[in-house]
Design a protein around this motif. Sequence first.
Motif, PDB file in Angstrom:
ATOM      1  N   LYS A 396       0.844  -1.183   0.000  1.00  0.00           N
ATOM      2  CA  LYS A 396       0.000   0.000   0.000  1.00  0.00           C
ATOM      3  C   LYS A 396       0.886   1.242   0.000  1.00  0.00           C
ATOM      4  O   LYS A 396       1.841   1.349   0.774  1.00  0.00           O
ATOM      5  CB  LYS A 396      -0.914   0.018   1.227  1.00  0.00           C
ATOM      6  CG  LYS A 396      -1.871   1.203   1.240  1.00  0.00           C
ATOM      7  CD  LYS A 396      -2.820   1.141   2.421  1.00  0.00           C
ATOM      8  CE  LYS A 396      -3.786   2.322   2.402  1.00  0.00           C
ATOM      9  NZ  LYS A 396      -4.734   2.293   3.543  1.00  0.00           N
ATOM     10  N   MET A 397       0.559   2.204  -0.878  1.00  0.00           N
ATOM     11  CA  MET A 397       1.349   3.421  -1.011  1.00  0.00           C
ATOM     12  C   MET A 397       0.416   4.615  -1.135  1.00  0.00           C
ATOM     13  O   MET A 397      -0.791   4.455  -1.344  1.00  0.00           O
ATOM     14  CB  MET A 397       2.211   3.355  -2.286  1.00  0.00           C
ATOM     15  CG  MET A 397       3.040   2.102  -2.457  1.00  0.00           C
ATOM     16  SD  MET A 397       3.896   2.108  -4.060  1.00  0.00           S
ATOM     17  CE  MET A 397       4.690   0.496  -4.020  1.00  0.00           C
ATOM     18  N   ASP A 398       0.986   5.819  -1.047  1.00  0.00           N
ATOM     19  CA  ASP A 398       0.212   6.988  -1.433  1.00  0.00           C
ATOM     20  C   ASP A 398       0.267   7.088  -2.958  1.00  0.00           C
ATOM     21  O   ASP A 398       1.068   6.405  -3.617  1.00  0.00           O
ATOM     22  CB  ASP A 398       0.718   8.259  -0.756  1.00  0.00           C
ATOM     23  CG  ASP A 398       2.176   8.570  -1.044  1.00  0.00           C
ATOM     24  OD1 ASP A 398       2.688   8.164  -2.114  1.00  0.00           O
ATOM     25  OD2 ASP A 398       2.813   9.230  -0.203  1.00  0.00           O
ATOM     26  N   LEU A 399      -0.580   7.922  -3.543  1.00  0.00           N
ATOM     27  CA  LEU A 399      -0.672   7.959  -4.995  1.00  0.00           C
ATOM     28  C   LEU A 399       0.640   8.380  -5.669  1.00  0.00           C
ATOM     29  O   LEU A 399       1.047   7.745  -6.655  1.00  0.00           O
ATOM     30  CB  LEU A 399      -1.817   8.866  -5.452  1.00  0.00           C
ATOM     31  CG  LEU A 399      -2.055   8.825  -6.958  1.00  0.00           C
ATOM     32  CD1 LEU A 399      -2.623   7.494  -7.395  1.00  0.00           C
ATOM     33  CD2 LEU A 399      -2.964   9.968  -7.408  1.00  0.00           C
ATOM     34  N   PRO A 400       1.330   9.438  -5.202  1.00  0.00           N
ATOM     35  CA  PRO A 400       2.597   9.783  -5.863  1.00  0.00           C
ATOM     36  C   PRO A 400       3.600   8.631  -5.871  1.00  0.00           C
ATOM     37  O   PRO A 400       4.274   8.390  -6.880  1.00  0.00           O
ATOM     38  CB  PRO A 400       3.110  10.971  -5.035  1.00  0.00           C
ATOM     39  CG  PRO A 400       1.880  11.593  -4.475  1.00  0.00           C
ATOM     40  CD  PRO A 400       0.972  10.437  -4.172  1.00  0.00           C
ATOM     41  N   SER A 401       3.686   7.908  -4.765  1.00  0.00           N
ATOM     42  CA  SER A 401       4.610   6.767  -4.712  1.00  0.00           C
ATOM     43  C   SER A 401       4.156   5.655  -5.639  1.00  0.00           C
ATOM     44  O   SER A 401       4.980   4.998  -6.297  1.00  0.00           O
ATOM     45  CB  SER A 401       4.712   6.243  -3.278  1.00  0.00           C
ATOM     46  OG  SER A 401       5.212   7.235  -2.409  1.00  0.00           O
ATOM     47  N   LEU A 402       2.845   5.442  -5.722  1.00  0.00           N
ATOM     48  CA  LEU A 402       2.313   4.403  -6.605  1.00  0.00           C
ATOM     49  C   LEU A 402       2.605   4.749  -8.065  1.00  0.00           C
ATOM     50  O   LEU A 402       2.972   3.876  -8.860  1.00  0.00           O
ATOM     51  CB  LEU A 402       0.809   4.250  -6.383  1.00  0.00           C
ATOM     52  CG  LEU A 402       0.108   3.148  -7.179  1.00  0.00           C
ATOM     53  CD1 LEU A 402       0.631   1.773  -6.767  1.00  0.00           C
ATOM     54  CD2 LEU A 402      -1.409   3.219  -6.982  1.00  0.00           C
ATOM     55  N   ALA A 403       2.443   6.028  -8.422  1.00  0.00           N
ATOM     56  CA  ALA A 403       2.715   6.450  -9.796  1.00  0.00           C
ATOM     57  C   ALA A 403       4.191   6.265 -10.135  1.00  0.00           C
ATOM     58  O   ALA A 403       4.537   5.820 -11.242  1.00  0.00           O
ATOM     59  CB  ALA A 403       2.297   7.910  -9.982  1.00  0.00           C
ATOM     60  N   LYS A 404       5.071   6.592  -9.199  1.00  0.00           N
ATOM     61  CA  LYS A 404       6.507   6.393  -9.427  1.00  0.00           C
ATOM     62  C   LYS A 404       6.836   4.908  -9.538  1.00  0.00           C
ATOM     63  O   LYS A 404       7.694   4.504 -10.332  1.00  0.00           O
ATOM     64  CB  LYS A 404       7.308   7.028  -8.291  1.00  0.00           C
ATOM     65  CG  LYS A 404       7.292   8.553  -8.293  1.00  0.00           C
ATOM     66  CD  LYS A 404       8.100   9.103  -7.141  1.00  0.00           C
ATOM     67  CE  LYS A 404       8.069  10.621  -7.121  1.00  0.00           C
ATOM     68  NZ  LYS A 404       8.823  11.184  -5.963  1.00  0.00           N
ATOM     69  N   TRP A 405       6.172   4.106  -8.733  1.00  0.00           N
ATOM     70  CA  TRP A 405       6.385   2.658  -8.791  1.00  0.00           C
ATOM     71  C   TRP A 405       6.004   2.122 -10.173  1.00  0.00           C
ATOM     72  O   TRP A 405       6.743   1.324 -10.760  1.00  0.00           O
ATOM     73  CB  TRP A 405       5.553   1.983  -7.707  1.00  0.00           C
ATOM     74  CG  TRP A 405       5.663   0.489  -7.682  1.00  0.00           C
ATOM     75  CD1 TRP A 405       6.632  -0.265  -7.094  1.00  0.00           C
ATOM     76  CD2 TRP A 405       4.754  -0.446  -8.292  1.00  0.00           C
ATOM     77  NE1 TRP A 405       6.387  -1.603  -7.301  1.00  0.00           N
ATOM     78  CE2 TRP A 405       5.251  -1.751  -8.022  1.00  0.00           C
ATOM     79  CE3 TRP A 405       3.578  -0.309  -9.029  1.00  0.00           C
ATOM     80  CZ2 TRP A 405       4.598  -2.887  -8.485  1.00  0.00           C
ATOM     81  CZ3 TRP A 405       2.925  -1.454  -9.492  1.00  0.00           C
ATOM     82  CH2 TRP A 405       3.439  -2.727  -9.205  1.00  0.00           C
ATOM     83  N   ALA A 406       4.871   2.581 -10.701  1.00  0.00           N
ATOM     84  CA  ALA A 406       4.447   2.134 -12.035  1.00  0.00           C
ATOM     85  C   ALA A 406       5.433   2.580 -13.108  1.00  0.00           C
ATOM     86  O   ALA A 406       5.785   1.819 -14.007  1.00  0.00           O
ATOM     87  CB  ALA A 406       3.058   2.684 -12.357  1.00  0.00           C
ATOM     88  N   ALA A 407       5.912   3.828 -12.986  1.00  0.00           N
ATOM     89  CA  ALA A 407       6.907   4.328 -13.945  1.00  0.00           C
ATOM     90  C   ALA A 407       8.185   3.498 -13.877  1.00  0.00           C
ATOM     91  O   ALA A 407       8.839   3.244 -14.900  1.00  0.00           O
ATOM     92  CB  ALA A 407       7.220   5.794 -13.658  1.00  0.00           C
ATOM     93  N   GLY A 408       8.531   3.052 -12.674  1.00  0.00           N
ATOM     94  CA  GLY A 408       9.731   2.234 -12.511  1.00  0.00           C
ATOM     95  C   GLY A 408       9.639   0.901 -13.205  1.00  0.00           C
ATOM     96  O   GLY A 408      10.654   0.315 -13.586  1.00  0.00           O
ATOM     97  N   GLN A 409       8.421   0.393 -13.391  1.00  0.00           N
ATOM     98  CA  GLN A 409       8.238  -0.867 -14.099  1.00  0.00           C
ATOM     99  C   GLN A 409       8.554  -0.717 -15.592  1.00  0.00           C
ATOM    100  O   GLN A 409       8.820  -1.702 -16.284  1.00  0.00           O
ATOM    101  CB  GLN A 409       6.798  -1.379 -13.949  1.00  0.00           C
ATOM    102  CG  GLN A 409       6.309  -1.465 -12.512  1.00  0.00           C
ATOM    103  CD  GLN A 409       7.180  -2.360 -11.654  1.00  0.00           C
ATOM    104  OE1 GLN A 409       7.336  -3.537 -11.942  1.00  0.00           O
ATOM    105  NE2 GLN A 409       7.760  -1.809 -10.611  1.00  0.00           N
TER     106      GLN A 409
END
Length: 413
Positions: A396-409
């Motif tokens: 579980k993350m906040d939205l900015p962290s989740l967006a960065k995580w997706a970009a990292g993929q």
Amino acid sequence: MSRFIQIHTLTSYPASLLNRDDAGFAKRIPFGDGTRTRVSSQCLKRHWRGFEGRESLRDAGAPMSIRSRVTLDHELFQTLKREGVDEALAREVTEQVKGAIFGKSEKARAKEDAAEKKTKKGVEGDEASAGAAGAAAGRTEQVTVLGRPEVEYFLTEARAVCAEKPAIKEVKAKVEARFKDARKNLEALRTGAGLDAAMFGRMVTSDVLARCDAAVHVAHAFTVHGEFAETDYFSAIDELERERDDAQLGSGHIGTAELTSGLFYGYVALDVPLLVSNLEGCDAKAWRSAERALAAEVTRRLVHMIATVSPGAKLGSTAPHAYAQAVLIETGDAQPRTLANAFLRSVAKGDLLANAYRALGAHLDESDGMYGWDGRRAHAAMHAGDLLPATRFGAKMDLPSLAKWAAGQVAEV
């Protein structure tokens, strides 16, 4: 690196009319055990493309597409005129560039034949010719999607033809000669079709322009429960009429509008190799060795917009601004699949969000049990409690962290 990124959302809207049909009613779709309120994918994409706030696509680092029937008039003809090219020559060059790019329809050929016959009869100055001269040069019959790099290429070629100052009858041959290798030159352009075309695709019937398949697949959003709708009765008061002593109290206008509310499930699938190919001009099979920074940034911004940018219908009277209650992102190499079937059975009334979380979790368990799962998951959510456990939904993350995580993929080496 992941070949596919899937983004699932749950977003609640109170009284609103997010997307209307031709009669002014909310769009609907029968699904499962009932009829659901719907928001079309076209509506969603239009608002994401046009968004100008924080995390917009316009600031991602690549030019957007130009969508219009008069692009060539605005970008070629008007530019050439401002640069001092004779208007008749600028118009003819623009028209011939249009023909070289899009070909000519039967309707356009018929107009040219009629104009040629009138010219031979010496009636060039009649009303029909005057009307044609006043029309937008290079106007296309349908809205075209062109990228800024493509338009700049067309303008460069048009300038080169104009620089030779050919006779009007010579323009067609000169334009055709310059556009002989146009397709190969256009395919070499980075983000040639524009950023939003690279994401959402464009359909072309041109021998010069390359078709651009959509790398971002957007589903129609729908309510996880049966439709909730009400007819809203409203009136507009004529304030000056009410001030008359003999005036009857009442309204200057009475009308009705439909309002809906609901918890919507949204789904977007991102084909990463195709996105990289569309953005960088490389073969999709070579995406892993290509530059992926722009594709990663586009992915990061897309996650933000999906979660926070709402359809803008009836802004003044319903303020339909809502953020997603939950965003689940899945990445991996497996064929994408929607989780819409979690809501084939309408979510029970009461705590809709909690019941939607339970339905989503149960469906994931069934899906993973049948097909297995070897990808990655992460999520951001509100009011989830223990309904979205990390063992099933990922960290579980906040939205900015989740967006960065997706970009990292996308950018991961």
